[in-house]
Structures are given as C-alpha cells and as structure tokens.
Enzyme design. Structure first.
Site, PDB file in Angstrom:
ATOM      1  N   LEU A 177     -49.410   0.667 -12.917  1.00 30.93           N
ATOM      2  CA  LEU A 177     -50.468   1.193 -12.049  1.00 30.93           C
ATOM      3  C   LEU A 177     -51.513   1.927 -12.867  1.00 30.93           C
ATOM      4  O   LEU A 177     -51.170   2.743 -13.727  1.00 30.93           O
ATOM      5  CB  LEU A 177     -49.866   2.152 -11.018  1.00 30.93           C
ATOM      6  CG  LEU A 177     -50.860   3.064 -10.275  1.00 30.93           C
ATOM      7  CD1 LEU A 177     -51.754   2.244  -9.341  1.00 30.93           C
ATOM      8  CD2 LEU A 177     -50.120   4.155  -9.497  1.00 30.93           C
ATOM      9  N   SER A 178     -52.785   1.663 -12.607  1.00 32.51           N
ATOM     10  CA  SER A 178     -53.900   2.430 -13.155  1.00 32.51           C
ATOM     11  C   SER A 178     -53.860   2.415 -14.676  1.00 32.51           C
ATOM     12  O   SER A 178     -53.960   1.351 -15.285  1.00 32.51           O
ATOM     13  CB  SER A 178     -53.870   3.852 -12.573  1.00 32.51           C
ATOM     14  OG  SER A 178     -55.064   4.531 -12.846  1.00 32.51           O
ATOM     15  N   ALA A 179     -53.694   3.582 -15.339  1.00 30.25           N
ATOM     16  CA  ALA A 179     -53.574   3.574 -16.790  1.00 30.25           C
ATOM     17  C   ALA A 179     -52.376   2.747 -17.228  1.00 30.25           C
ATOM     18  O   ALA A 179     -52.406   2.092 -18.273  1.00 30.25           O
ATOM     19  CB  ALA A 179     -53.451   5.001 -17.321  1.00 30.25           C
ATOM     20  N   ALA A 188     -53.555  -0.799 -17.015  1.00 29.16           N
ATOM     21  CA  ALA A 188     -54.374  -1.130 -18.176  1.00 29.16           C
ATOM     22  C   ALA A 188     -53.508  -1.311 -19.420  1.00 29.16           C
ATOM     23  O   ALA A 188     -53.778  -2.175 -20.260  1.00 29.16           O
ATOM     24  CB  ALA A 188     -55.416  -0.037 -18.400  1.00 29.16           C
TER      25      ALA A 188
END
Length: 385
Positions: free
Chosen positions: A147-149, A152
C-alpha cells in the site's frame, strides 16, 4: 520544487495525519520475527507467518505496509494471514524502522534503496530467499503487494527482480523510477511532472537484466485519493503495458462487487494486467469486512468499501478460485526452520555505497539556502534522511 508555501502546507497535512491516522499498533500479533536472513543492507526488520502444516511447495506472498504502519497492524486489517490459513501459503512482511524513515515509509524514492542488489530492495530479496530455503516454498509462485509507499516499493521489487515474482499488486502506489528526490516524490504523488511513458518503460526494462516472462500486475486505486492521486495508477499501467506488449485499450471492462475492473490479456486470453478503480474511495486499502467474502477489519487507511482487495488479488494470482473458500485452520505458526536459518557461508557480495545520493539544486532557480531550509523541514517530518 514547488513554492515554499505549498511545501509547508504538505508538511502540515502530513503531521496532522500522523497521530490520528496512524494505524493502531496494539492489534493481536500473529507474526513471528525472521532473524538472520542475510546482510540486510537496507536495515529492515522482517516478520513472517506460516500456517500450521504448510505443505512443501506452497506459494509465498510478500506484503509491504504503508507509511505510519507496521507489519502486524497491516496484516491484522487486511486479513492476509487469515487468507493464508484458508489457502495454504506463507507470508513475509518486511518492516521499516524509524532509523531509516521516521514515518515508517519504505524509501521508494531513494535511488540507493531501489537498485538491484542494493539497499532496501536487496534486504527484501534476502528475506524471500530465506523463506524459500527454510520452507521449501515454490519459487515459481512468489508474489508481492503493498500500500502507498509499500506499493511503490512493490513496483521497485517487481522492476529490479522480475524473475523472482509471478505476480504483483500495487495499491495506491507509484511507478518505478518516477521520483529520485523528495521534491520529485511530492510532485509525483500530486500528479505533477514525471517521466514520459517511453521513459517509464525504459526505466523498467533497464532495472534488471531480465529477458523472460514478466510478472502479472494488479493495480488498485481510489478515484478520490488526494494523497497519491489516481493518475499514478495510469503511470503504473503505462510502464507495464510496454513489457507485456499490450495496447492502451483494455481487452475487456467489467464490474466486480460494484467497482470498475479493466483487464489486459495476451493473445491466448490470459489476464496479464488488471486495474480496479474504486469509486469515491480515498487513500487506503479496499476491504470487505462482512459477508461471505469478509476479511480483515476497517481502520485508518483500511477502508471498508464492499470489495476485498486481499481476496481479489489472491484470485488474480491464481491462489484461489472464484467463489471457493475453506474454513481457516487454527492460528499457529512455527519458528523452527526460519529461526534456524542462517545465510550461506559465502553469500553474494552486496555493494553498499555510504555516500548520500547528491541532491540537485532546484531546477526552477531557488537559492541553495532555500533548498536547505526545505530539506531540513522534510527531514524533521521524517520524509528525508
């Protein structure tokens, strides 16, 4: 870099989110520490989960939490260990430390942490190898999500070690190589600037010497995400459409649990890429916590929107057939093999460059002193080393 007032406003918003929106760390802990998994150049911690009586040759799923979160709480809310009990697969949870990032974000924008055999990416690869060796897991069925960072960072792992993974899932994440400095990271999250489609595809192809089949990719994003705006999902699609050799137009579009799903297939009709757009959802992981498909529980950044990304991702990877579920087994896990694992006598050398990555001056002409003030503020917020 954008205007100072804009940067200060972003920092204020992040600080406001940290306490009330930080996921609770007191959730029941079903995970065990993974020790001695390698040289660990990224200085990460690692947790694992192994269902009782896990058969040899079982799949492995790697799960990456988001900023302000930890491995246990993210597992508690997404239900990954519950699903592992149902479907017989192992789990590895890399975990960030505050010494690396005060907000517990994986450093997806730091070049030294997302290069093959360097930094955090190498640490996660070592965790995977430890789990595979200790439990005799199936090297052809290793998957990663975040999720999110964490999403990425999942794209970074898929780019730098594509031969390791059969599939990946990116939730509210960003394309690999889209940012290499903190100001760029802020801009990409807000949908400003970034590499062209051709450049994104080049970055992916050059991240490893891979020349075989590429992992299948699942992309999830809320249409109302103001933290990592939805255009980032399109950047991820652009990057992976190139290596999979599919066009921009999806092979088919359908509705799943009331949400839009687009699918890109190869010439034989096999699903290669999927994208879920969750209508009206903000920044977080989509959940369905009740009903036959109920899994996990809602919380900050864990959003009960009537669709379980955890279950649907597992189905896309082929870990579960649609509509088929088994009763979960007793929640026990064994330490023996993983706790006894130690790296090989002659592990592969890992280059760790202690020199900080150079920070370019503001291309828009700001003075070096202004840049330093902003960078100091970013460090104070835990967003820059």
């Amino acid at each position: 870099m954008r205007k100072i007032s804009d940067t200060i406003a972003r920092l204020a918003a992040l600080r406001a989110q940290r306490t009330p929106e930080a996921i609770e760390h007191g959730a029941p802990d079903h995970l065990l520490p993974l020790m001695g998994f390698g040289s660990n150049p990224g200085a990460l911690k690692s947790r694992y989960y192994r269902p009782k009586n896990l058969p040899k040759g079982a799949p492995l799923v790697v799960v990456l939490h988001g900023c302000t979160q930890n491995a246990n709480a993210y597992n508690h809310h997404t239900g990954w260990s519950q699903l592992a009990d149902e479907l017989d697969f192992a789990l590895i949870f890399p975990e960030q430390q505050r010494a690396n990032n005060a907000n517990l974000c994986f450093n997806w924008f730091v070049p030294g942490d997302i290069r093959r055999d360097n930094g955090e990416a190498c640490s996660i690869r070592q965790m995977i190898e430890a789990a595979v060796v200790a439990h005799g897991l199936d090297r052809k069925r290793i998957f990663i999500t975040g999720l999110s960072a964490g999403g990425a960072m999942a794209t970074a792992m898929l780019a730098t070690y594509p031969e390791v993974f059969a599939g990946g899932a990116i939730i509210a994440g960003l394309a690999y190589g889209s940012a290499s400095t903190i100001p760029e990271a802020f801009d990409r999250m807000r949908g400003h600037g970034g590499p062209s489609k051709a450049e994104l595809q080049r970055l992916l192809r050059e991240a490893s010497p891979h020349n075989g089949p590429w992992p299948r990719i699942s992309v999830w994003h809320g249409s109302a995400d103001n933290t990592v705006v939805p255009s980032n999902a399109d950047e991820i699609l652009s990057q992976w459409q190139g290596v999979h050799g599919v066009g921009e137009a999806p092979t088919r579009t359908e509705e799943v649990d009331g949400q839009a799903r687009q699918v890109w297939c190869d010439t034989s009709g096999r699903d290669l890429i999927e994208k879920y757009t969750i209508a009206g959802m903000g920044h977080g992981t989509p959940l369905q916590t009740s009903g036959d498909d109920g899994l996990g529980r809602a919380g900050p950044f864990m959003l009960d929107v009537g669709i379980s990304s955890t279950r649907h991702i597992a189905r896309f990877w082929g870990l579960a057939k649609p509509g088929i579920r088994r009763a979960a087994k007793a929640d026990t896990a064994s330490r023996d093999a993983l706790d006894a694992y130690r790296p090989a006598d002659k592990p592969r050398a890992v280059h760790v460059d202690p020199t900080p990555e150079p920070q370019p001056l503001n291309a828009r002409g700001s003075a070096a002193g202004i840049t330093k003030i902003i960078e100091d503020a970013l460090r104070a917020a835990g967003l820059m080393r």
